[in-house]
Design an enzyme around this catalytic site. Structure first.
Site, PDB file in Angstrom:
ATOM      1  N   SER A 143       0.864  -1.190   0.000  1.00 42.94           N
ATOM      2  CA  SER A 143       0.000   0.000   0.000  1.00 42.94           C
ATOM      3  C   SER A 143       0.896   1.235   0.000  1.00 42.94           C
ATOM      4  O   SER A 143       2.063   1.154   0.435  1.00 42.94           O
ATOM      5  CB  SER A 143      -0.865  -0.013   1.268  1.00 42.94           C
ATOM      6  OG  SER A 143      -1.378   1.272   1.528  1.00 42.94           O
ATOM      7  N   TYR A 156      -2.238  -0.702  10.385  1.00 43.40           N
ATOM      8  CA  TYR A 156      -2.329  -1.058   8.965  1.00 43.40           C
ATOM      9  C   TYR A 156      -1.064  -0.621   8.218  1.00 43.40           C
ATOM     10  O   TYR A 156      -0.464  -1.401   7.473  1.00 43.40           O
ATOM     11  CB  TYR A 156      -3.570  -0.407   8.353  1.00 43.40           C
ATOM     12  CG  TYR A 156      -3.714  -0.682   6.874  1.00 43.40           C
ATOM     13  CD1 TYR A 156      -4.147  -1.923   6.426  1.00 43.40           C
ATOM     14  CD2 TYR A 156      -3.396   0.289   5.927  1.00 43.40           C
ATOM     15  CE1 TYR A 156      -4.259  -2.197   5.068  1.00 43.40           C
ATOM     16  CE2 TYR A 156      -3.512   0.025   4.568  1.00 43.40           C
ATOM     17  CZ  TYR A 156      -3.941  -1.211   4.142  1.00 43.40           C
ATOM     18  OH  TYR A 156      -4.045  -1.482   2.799  1.00 43.40           O
TER      19      TYR A 156
HETATM   20  N1  LIG Z   1      -8.750  -0.340  -1.057  1.00 43.49           N
HETATM   21  C1  LIG Z   1      -7.689   0.383  -0.777  1.00 43.49           C
HETATM   22  O1  LIG Z   1      -7.774   1.619  -0.634  1.00 43.49           O
HETATM   23  C2  LIG Z   1      -6.323  -0.244  -0.692  1.00 43.49           C
HETATM   24  C3  LIG Z   1      -5.206   0.585  -0.834  1.00 43.49           C
HETATM   25  C4  LIG Z   1      -3.942   0.032  -0.747  1.00 43.49           C
HETATM   26  C5  LIG Z   1      -3.785  -1.330  -0.539  1.00 43.49           C
HETATM   27  N2  LIG Z   1      -4.897  -2.108  -0.375  1.00 43.49           N
HETATM   28  C6  LIG Z   1      -4.659  -3.542  -0.149  1.00 43.49           C
HETATM   29  O2  LIG Z   1      -5.110  -4.258  -1.278  1.00 43.49           O
HETATM   30  C7  LIG Z   1      -5.544  -5.559  -0.907  1.00 43.49           C
HETATM   31  C8  LIG Z   1      -6.940  -5.808  -1.464  1.00 43.49           C
HETATM   32  O3  LIG Z   1      -7.828  -4.903  -0.794  1.00 43.49           O
HETATM   33  P1  LIG Z   1      -9.202  -4.439  -1.436  1.00 43.49           P
HETATM   34  O4  LIG Z   1      -9.171  -2.973  -1.460  1.00 43.49           O
HETATM   35  O5  LIG Z   1      -9.478  -5.203  -2.668  1.00 43.49           O
HETATM   36  O6  LIG Z   1     -10.168  -4.862  -0.243  1.00 43.49           O
HETATM   37  P2  LIG Z   1     -11.502  -5.762  -0.178  1.00 43.49           P
HETATM   38  O7  LIG Z   1     -12.395  -5.478  -1.320  1.00 43.49           O
HETATM   39  O8  LIG Z   1     -12.010  -5.562   1.203  1.00 43.49           O
HETATM   40  O9  LIG Z   1     -10.931  -7.253  -0.342  1.00 43.49           O
HETATM   41  C9  LIG Z   1     -10.226  -7.883   0.677  1.00 43.49           C
HETATM   42  C10 LIG Z   1     -10.105  -9.348   0.345  1.00 43.49           C
HETATM   43  O10 LIG Z   1      -9.355  -9.986   1.391  1.00 43.49           O
HETATM   44  C11 LIG Z   1     -10.039 -11.161   1.771  1.00 43.49           C
HETATM   45  N3  LIG Z   1      -9.794 -11.479   3.168  1.00 43.49           N
HETATM   46  C12 LIG Z   1      -9.882 -10.652   4.247  1.00 43.49           C
HETATM   47  N4  LIG Z   1      -9.686 -11.336   5.386  1.00 43.49           N
HETATM   48  C13 LIG Z   1      -9.459 -12.620   5.011  1.00 43.49           C
HETATM   49  C14 LIG Z   1      -9.209 -13.826   5.737  1.00 43.49           C
HETATM   50  N5  LIG Z   1      -9.166 -13.859   7.081  1.00 43.49           N
HETATM   51  N6  LIG Z   1      -9.017 -14.969   5.032  1.00 43.49           N
HETATM   52  C15 LIG Z   1      -9.089 -14.983   3.681  1.00 43.49           C
HETATM   53  N7  LIG Z   1      -9.323 -13.878   2.953  1.00 43.49           N
HETATM   54  C16 LIG Z   1      -9.511 -12.721   3.613  1.00 43.49           C
HETATM   55  C17 LIG Z   1     -11.521 -10.846   1.534  1.00 43.49           C
HETATM   56  O11 LIG Z   1     -12.244 -12.054   1.324  1.00 43.49           O
HETATM   57  P3  LIG Z   1     -13.327 -12.689   2.361  1.00 43.49           P
HETATM   58  O12 LIG Z   1     -13.910 -11.564   3.176  1.00 43.49           O
HETATM   59  O13 LIG Z   1     -14.312 -13.364   1.468  1.00 43.49           O
HETATM   60  O14 LIG Z   1     -12.530 -13.645   3.168  1.00 43.49           O
HETATM   61  C18 LIG Z   1     -11.459 -10.049   0.259  1.00 43.49           C
HETATM   62  O15 LIG Z   1     -11.471 -10.912  -0.850  1.00 43.49           O
HETATM   63  C19 LIG Z   1      -5.451  -5.611   0.607  1.00 43.49           C
HETATM   64  O16 LIG Z   1      -4.239  -6.219   0.975  1.00 43.49           O
HETATM   65  C20 LIG Z   1      -5.436  -4.143   1.019  1.00 43.49           C
HETATM   66  O17 LIG Z   1      -4.771  -3.949   2.229  1.00 43.49           O
HETATM   67  C21 LIG Z   1      -6.148  -1.603  -0.447  1.00 43.49           C
END
Ligand SMILES: NC(=O)c1ccc[n+]([C@@H]2O[C@H](COP(=O)([O-])OP(=O)(O)OC[C@H]3O[C@@H](n4cnc5c(N)ncnc54)[C@H](OP(=O)(O)O)[C@@H]3O)[C@@H](O)[C@H]2O)c1
Length: 262
Positions: A143, A156
């Protein structure tokens, strides 16, 4: 006999049930039709089933695993050992975060964040290593918050600094074997991430919300070019530049002024 040719070629994506993980699966299916299967991991099986229905041309192998549970690593290792595929692409996208000052955080929430963002990412990577071959790629979702400490989002940001450090070191370890590691460092992206973590997006961050499809397209392209980092958008590139120049203490103070109310 060439055993490699007998092995099925796969991509493995964690966090595939929503947001960027889901976008990765869709774009990998479109860009890499030569893969025999895409293995998708998340807790919500029904979401994975829906994704599979939406991609009738692609064979998805659904692994409904909770990556905060140690037993899930054994289950993944067992499945890989049974099938012995060649992992052409590993994407670790599962992750979560909760905002708020450290004293207001639920200790279980802190553990969960570190378990999924750091421990699971490293464990899944380690479990997959024997199945990678020359030319395989690893994409780790870090991130932009990995670049500087973030008051109000400290746990985080620290977890993502851990991912970035791990990815950079792993890249050097795997480089001689022809395996490339790319850390993806986006700013805020329009996904379920904020709702899941109960995060109220500040008006400042809202200004920079990126489209998940574009962030993922960029990440796949940067990984294909063998880049160490994938940073989407001019604002994040400037942020990275600034945090590279400013001492970390000054960057943290600036973060307090921009991100915290008091
Ligand atoms: N959105 C942002 O602004 C942003 C910015 C920078 C980096 N990121 C990073 O990008 C990545 C993807 O995030 P996103 O934005 O796509 O978020 P998201 O839509 O909330 O997706 C998160 C994913 O992680 C899975 N997950 C969470 N806890 C889990 C567990 N205990 N076991 C297995 N799977 C789990 C969820 O699946 P289930 O709930 O079905 O398990 C979901 O598929 C993350 O690492 C996040 O930190 C996000």
């Amino acid at each position: 006999m060439d055993h490699k040719r007998d092995r099925i070629q796969i991509a493995l994506v964690t966090g595939a049930s929503s947001g960027m993980g889901r976008c990765f699966v869709r774009q990998i299916a479109e860009q890499q039709p030569f893969l025999h299967e895409i293995w998708v991991i998340a807790r919500r099986r029904e979401r994975l089933e829906k994704l599979s229905e939406e991609l009738p041309e692609t064979k998805l192998r659904l692994l409904a695993l909770d990556l905060s549970e140690k037993a899930s690593f054994a289950a993944l290792a067992e499945r890989l050992a049974q099938i012995r595929p060649c992992v052409r692409l590993l994407v670790n996208a599962a992750g979560l975060g909760h905002s708020g000052s450290v004293k207001d955080q639920d200790p279980d929430g802190i553990s969960d964040t570190l378990d999924v963002n750091c421990r699971a990412l490293m464990a899944v990577t380690r479990i997959c290593l024997p199945y990678l071959e020359r030319g395989s790629q690893i994409i780790q979702l870090a991130s932009g918050s990995a670049f500087a400490p973030q008051p109000g989002f400290a746990v985080y940001a620290a977890s993502k600094a851990c991912v970035l450090s791990f990815s950079r070191a792993l890249r050097e370890e795997l480089c001689p074997e022809g395996v490339c590691v790319t850390a993806v460092c986006p700013g805020p992206v329009r996904t379920e991430f904020f709702r899941t973590g109960g995060i109220a997006l500040s008006p400042f961050k809202r200004l920079f919300l990126a489209d998940p499809d574009k962030v993922v397209r960029r990440a796949l392209s940067d990984a294909a070019k063998g880049r160490a980092l994938s940073v989407y958008g001019m604002s994040m590139k400037l942020f990275r530049l600034m945090t590279g120049i400013l001492p970390q203490g000054a960057a943290a103070r600036l973060g307090r002024m921009l991100l915290l109310k008091k």
